[in-house]
Write an enzyme that holds these catalytic residues in place. Structure first.
Site, PDB file in Angstrom:
ATOM      1  CE  LYS A 100       2.138  -4.674   5.892  1.00 28.61           C
ATOM      2  NZ  LYS A 100       2.278  -3.554   4.947  1.00 28.61           N
ATOM      3  CB  SER A 115      -0.934  -0.015   1.208  1.00 28.33           C
ATOM      4  OG  SER A 115      -1.792  -1.128   1.153  1.00 28.33           O
ATOM      5  CG  ASN A 116       3.378   2.516   3.197  1.00 25.57           C
ATOM      6  OD1 ASN A 116       3.351   3.658   3.630  1.00 25.57           O
ATOM      7  ND2 ASN A 116       2.893   1.491   3.886  1.00 25.57           N
TER       8      ASN A 116
END
Length: 310
Positions: free
Chosen positions: A172, A48-49
């Site tokens: 995760k 996502s980052n």
């Protein structure tokens, strides 16, 4: 049977852009090398980052390939490259896994689709991840991040059920749920499934309950600090580990408070001299100039420690 990534410290790497919105390959390479020199176990490209949803398929492949070749060219062949491959259809996710393998990734981290949120029953979620894993040329991992999946939050039973698949090898947990992490660690063999926490503010607690490690955004800023906590914990230096966890917990919430991805990029540019705060819309750029005095002091402690470590 497929193997999970080894325990350790992983970073969902931010991706740098030029002012014209194109990939800033020199900044990306500089970042990859600083992370590798900071003793990370692996780099997640297009988590996502990494703004995966803002990239074309070709850009995603380029970013994975650039990361792998940069590591190899500088003696970091041991650093893993994991690719974020989640998409809104099973078909596209399968293709992204093929692309990731071709570009040099060893594992794929797969988000649950969320466009059709009301239709995503447990049965459909299980079917999606199993079909993707069946077709994937590399082992897959389940990415649980309710913030970016319209609130879909997979419970430990669902993830454990998926973990029985021979090509689904880990998760995760960006939900940061330590109870969920504990249940997975005590339900599945560490040889076949690795449960990683997704937040620095609970890194040490995750290690205490035998988590495999972390895939955490703040590692972009302070890889050496995370490694120092890991080393202190495994050496039994608990006071040191708790103190580092204090520093990370404050840093994690400050990064989120001031803009998340954009702020992390701005902080890296300010403190380490490469890249810039540019993000792709609809995200907004951020700045270190808006920090309160108290937050600036907390971050200074993190950055000072990072720069002091070997």
């Amino acid at each position: 049977m497929s193997k999970p990534p080894p325990p350790g410290i992983y970073v969902p790497a931010v991706l740098f852009f030029k002012e014209d919105d194109e990939l800033d390959e020199e900044a990306i390479k500089a970042h990859v090398l600083r992370l590798a020199k900071g003793h990370v176990t692996g780099i997640l490209v297009q988590g996502s980052n990494g703004e995966a949803q803002h990239l074309s398929h070709e850009e995603r492949k380029r970013a994975i390939h650039l990361t792998r070749t940069t590591l190899d060219a500088h003696g970091f062949r041991h650093v893993l490259v994991i690719a974020g491959t989640g998409a809104q259809s099973t078909r596209e996710t399968k293709q992204l896994n093929l692309d990731a393998k071709e570009a040099g990734a060893t594992h794929a981290l797969v988000l649950t689709p969320s466009t059709w949120r009301p239709a995503m029953t447990k049965e459909l979620i299980l079917r999606f991840h199993r079909e993707v894993a069946d077709a994937s040329p590399i082992p897959t991992m389940v990415y649980n991040f309710p913030t970016v999946t319209a609130g879909i939050d997979l419970d430990s039973e669902t993830i454990a059920t998926l973990g029985a698949h021979p090509n689904i090898v880990g998760t995760k947990l960006s939900c940061g749920h330590l109870g969920k992490l504990t249940r997975l660690n005590t339900s599945l063999s560490a040889d076949s499934f690795a449960a990683f926490i997704g937040r620095s503010d609970c890194f040490l607690p995750a290690l205490v309950v035998s988590g495999a490690g972390g895939i955490m955004a703040l590692v972009n800023v302070a890889p050496r600090v995370h490694r120092a906590l890991w080393d202190a914990w495994h050496a039994g230096r608990m006071d040191e580990a708790r103190n580092i966890q204090r520093i990370l917990a404050h840093g994690d919430t400050i990064a989120s408070k001031y803009g998340g991805i954009g702020f992390i990029k701005a902080l890296i540019a300010h403190e380490f001299g490469y890249g810039g705060p540019n993000v792709r819309g609809p995200l907004a750029t951020a700045s270190v100039d808006k920090l309160s005095v108290a937050d600036a002091e907390q971050l200074k402690e993190l950055i000072t420690l990072e720069k002091s470590l070997p």
